[in-house]
Design an enzyme around this catalytic site. Structure first.
Site, PDB file in Angstrom:
ATOM      1  N   MET A   1       9.802  22.189  43.607  1.00  0.00           N
ATOM      2  CA  MET A   1      10.020  21.116  42.615  1.00  0.00           C
ATOM      3  C   MET A   1      11.481  20.500  42.776  1.00  0.00           C
ATOM      4  SD  MET A   1       8.007  23.286  39.507  1.00  0.00           S
ATOM      5  CE  MET A   1       8.553  22.119  38.269  1.00  0.00           C
TER       6      MET A   1
ATOM      7  N   ASP B   1       7.999   9.895  40.755  1.00  0.00           N
ATOM      8  CA  ASP B   1       7.616   9.068  40.007  1.00  0.00           C
ATOM      9  C   ASP B   1       8.541   8.020  39.440  1.00  0.00           C
ATOM     10  OD1 ASP B   1       6.144   7.779  38.343  1.00  0.00           O
ATOM     11  OD2 ASP B   1       5.880   9.469  36.599  1.00  0.00           O
TER      12      ASP B   1
ATOM     13  N   SER C   1       5.272  -0.271  35.575  1.00  0.00           N
ATOM     14  CA  SER C   1       5.878   0.097  34.238  1.00  0.00           C
ATOM     15  C   SER C   1       7.263   1.094  34.387  1.00  0.00           C
ATOM     16  CB  SER C   1       4.878   0.617  33.301  1.00  0.00           C
ATOM     17  OG  SER C   1       3.801  -0.139  33.297  1.00  0.00           O
TER      18      SER C   1
ATOM     19  N   LYS D   1      10.370   3.552  34.941  1.00  0.00           N
ATOM     20  CA  LYS D   1      11.232   4.215  34.054  1.00  0.00           C
ATOM     21  C   LYS D   1      12.554   3.946  33.844  1.00  0.00           C
ATOM     22  CE  LYS D   1       8.628   8.463  35.231  1.00  0.00           C
ATOM     23  NZ  LYS D   1       7.845   8.888  33.759  1.00  0.00           N
TER      24      LYS D   1
ATOM     25  N   ASP E   1       2.758   3.957  34.463  1.00  0.00           N
ATOM     26  CA  ASP E   1       3.691   5.183  34.131  1.00  0.00           C
ATOM     27  C   ASP E   1       2.928   6.285  33.625  1.00  0.00           C
ATOM     28  OD1 ASP E   1       5.653   7.053  34.538  1.00  0.00           O
ATOM     29  OD2 ASP E   1       6.723   6.485  32.662  1.00  0.00           O
TER      30      ASP E   1
ATOM     31  N   GLU F   1       0.101   7.697  35.525  1.00  0.00           N
ATOM     32  CA  GLU F   1      -0.473   7.718  36.700  1.00  0.00           C
ATOM     33  C   GLU F   1      -1.045   9.198  37.212  1.00  0.00           C
ATOM     34  OE1 GLU F   1       2.822  10.110  37.463  1.00  0.00           O
ATOM     35  OE2 GLU F   1       2.717   8.071  36.495  1.00  0.00           O
TER      36      GLU F   1
ATOM     37  N   ARG G   1      -2.871  11.340  35.258  1.00  0.00           N
ATOM     38  CA  ARG G   1      -4.382  11.265  34.627  1.00  0.00           C
ATOM     39  C   ARG G   1      -4.893  10.466  35.934  1.00  0.00           C
ATOM     40  NH1 ARG G   1      -2.613   8.842  29.143  1.00  0.00           N
ATOM     41  NH2 ARG G   1      -0.754   9.893  29.857  1.00  0.00           N
TER      42      ARG G   1
END
Length: 519
Positions: free
Chosen positions: A203, A287, A292, A294, A364, A366, A368
């Site tokens: 991570m 991400d 859309s 961030k 954003d 994404e 799911r």
């Protein structure tokens, strides 16, 4: 061997205490590379003396009571998680760190939903080991403090820091069990903590290093070294297309980085045909939000948007090391979510593996989308249980913060198993609602069967879970939204600031308990 110079102020203090240090005696044979962490309990009653652990009491006798004497005159009794360092007491340990463990009687706290005693040990041992690291000693022996597993977890988790890309690194400290305590429990704690540290490494790594392909390669290497009872499939884009995972592909197409569908198998059951447990993890290695997009502030944290994949894969690696007698499959759709001329656009409609169409009103949302296809695929293994983990919604962070992982499940039995595991590990979970009320907000869709956004702004974590439920038919399924526990600032004292790797240990404990129940 090197000699660590005792700080001048400490030498003066020792002389005032009547303790002639190793430095005064000129014992060049002393081992100046090793520290010792010992525990002491808080007073149970006002007129009591704080009591050492068994290891602490033995060491105090070894140095003719000098440790107790120095502790008594060096300040007030140690509170839980606090430390005090003493020098020159014994030639084998030039530095001895005494750590406060809180009350000996501390057990499961029904309000906090964890074992307070175990948490106190983890925090105290982590603080003590960091003191040794600050002294640049490469080795530390750790008092089991009455729970060798918790002590090992505190040591290994507390010493970890991601510095792979720095020229100047902290001294690597090797932590070992002090004395002849429960070595098996200590090694189990090391294994649990190492599993979480693997997730932390994945991570924390920058997204240009931790690409979908690189992530898959690291897991493959770790899993194969853990056990021979494993298989790894790194599925390319062509396979994803053959599986008609249109929802996953719609997210991946915005990036030049090729997607990967990682499928890992651990076959620990003596019965090769026994139904597996299936873990599914969201694997967005970066991400941006896509079209859309961030806000730029803190966007760098989105290198850890594959925390779900990191935790479930690390848990399976740990299960393989434990040689658990169960079959487990891990699924991780891996890709980036980037803006480009090929990326999803708000209002696009995509088709998932089960044929359902999805209106993408926000690119954003994404996570799911990629999980929808992975969950559909998970059912093909006829599993006993499906558990998915994902840094899915900012709304989860708003709801619970870093206090607990939010769990949405259609099975009270599964909830109870996850909850019991979390009490043991201290990495808590909290049940969230999976009401039809939220389902109605995602199936009320203008262009498709389901919308990737809820109808209203509120309850975003709940509507995201309701969306996932549209791709689940299994009766024992749980969705873990880990967005709130993705990072650690100073909330968990035995984790340094950065990516947390949570709830890896809870997943390992769940698997361990499940394997015992099955046998």
């Amino acid at each position: 061997m090197y000699l660590l110079p005792l700080p001048a102020a400490a030498r003066v203090a020792l002389r005032r205490l009547g303790v002639r240090g190793l430095w005064d005696r000129g014992l060049s044979t002393a081992d100046m590379t090793k520290g010792l962490v010992l525990g002491i309990y808080a007073k149970d009653k006002d007129d009591d003396l704080p009591q050492f652990t068994s290891a602490g009491e033995s060491f105090n006798k070894l140095v003719s009571g000098k440790l107790r004497e120095m502790l008594n005159i060096s300040g007030p009794p140690l509170k839980a998680g606090k430390t005090r360092t003493f020098y020159g007491l014994h030639q084998d340990f030039p530095s001895v760190v005494v750590v406060g463990l809180g009350k000996r009687s501390a057990g499961v706290d029904d309000q906090e939903n964890w074992h307070e005693g175990k948490e106190n040990i983890r925090a105290a041992v982590a603080a003590g080991c960091r003191q040794v690291q600050d002294l640049e000693l490469p080795s530390v022996e750790v008092d089991p403090c009455g729970d060798a597993q918790a002590a090992a977890e505190g040591a290994v988790l507390g010493l970890y820091e991601y510095d792979d890309l720095k020229q100047k690194k902290k001294v690597a400290v090797s932590a070992k069990l002090h004395g002849s305590g429960d070595l098996e429990a200590w090694e189990k704690g090391v294994l649990f903590a190492s599993g979480q540290n693997l997730a932390r490494h994945l991570m924390e790594s920058p997204a240009n290093e931790m690409t979908p392909t690189r992530f898959a390669e690291i897991i493959e290497k770790n899993l194969k070294s853990a056990s021979s009872k494993t298989k790894v499939h790194i599925r390319p884009k062509s396979w994803i297309e053959e599986q008609e995972m249109g929802s996953f592909l719609s997210v991946a197409k915005g990036s030049e980085e090729p997607p990967v569908f990682l499928e890992i198998h651990y076959m620990g059951s003596p019965n090769a045909t026994e139904a597996p447990l299936v873990f599914v993890g969201k694997g967005i290695t970066f991400d941006s939000g896509g079209i859309s997009i961030k806000a730029s502030a803190n966007m760098d944290l989105m290198r850890a948007d594959m925390g779900g994949a990191a935790t479930i894969c690390s848990a399976i690696v740990s299960a393989a090391k434990l040689n658990l007698p169960i079959n487990i499959i891990g699924l991780a759709p891996l890709c980036e979510n980037m803006p480009s001329g090929k990326a999803n656009k708000p209002g696009d409609v995509v088709r998932a593996r089960n044929g359902k169409t999805i209106q993408v009103d926000n690119t954003d949302a994404e996570g799911r989308l990629i999980l929808a296809d992975a969950l559909c695929y998970a059912h093909t293994f006829n599993p006993k249980v499906i558990i998915n983990a994902a840094t899915l919604t900012g709304a989860m962070d708003v709801a619970l913060g870093s206090g607990a992982t939010g769990v949405f499940t259609n099975s009270s039995w599964l909830w109870n198993k996850l909850f019991e595991a979390s009490v043991e590990t201290g990495d808590r979970v909290w049940r969230m609602p999976l009401f039809e009320h939220y389902t109605r907000q995602v199936i009320d869709c203008q262009l498709a069967d389901v919308n990737n956004l809820g109808k209203y702004r509120s309850a975003g974590a709940c509507t995201a879970a309701a969306f996932l439920r549209e791709f689940v038919t299994h009766t024992k399924w749980a969705h873990l939204d880990i967005a709130g526990v993705m990072t650690n600032k100073d909330e968990i004292p035995y984790l340094r600031k950065g990516m947390s790797g949570r709830p890896t240990r809870t997943l390992i404990e769940f698997l361990l308990r499940f394997s015992k129940d099955s046998s």
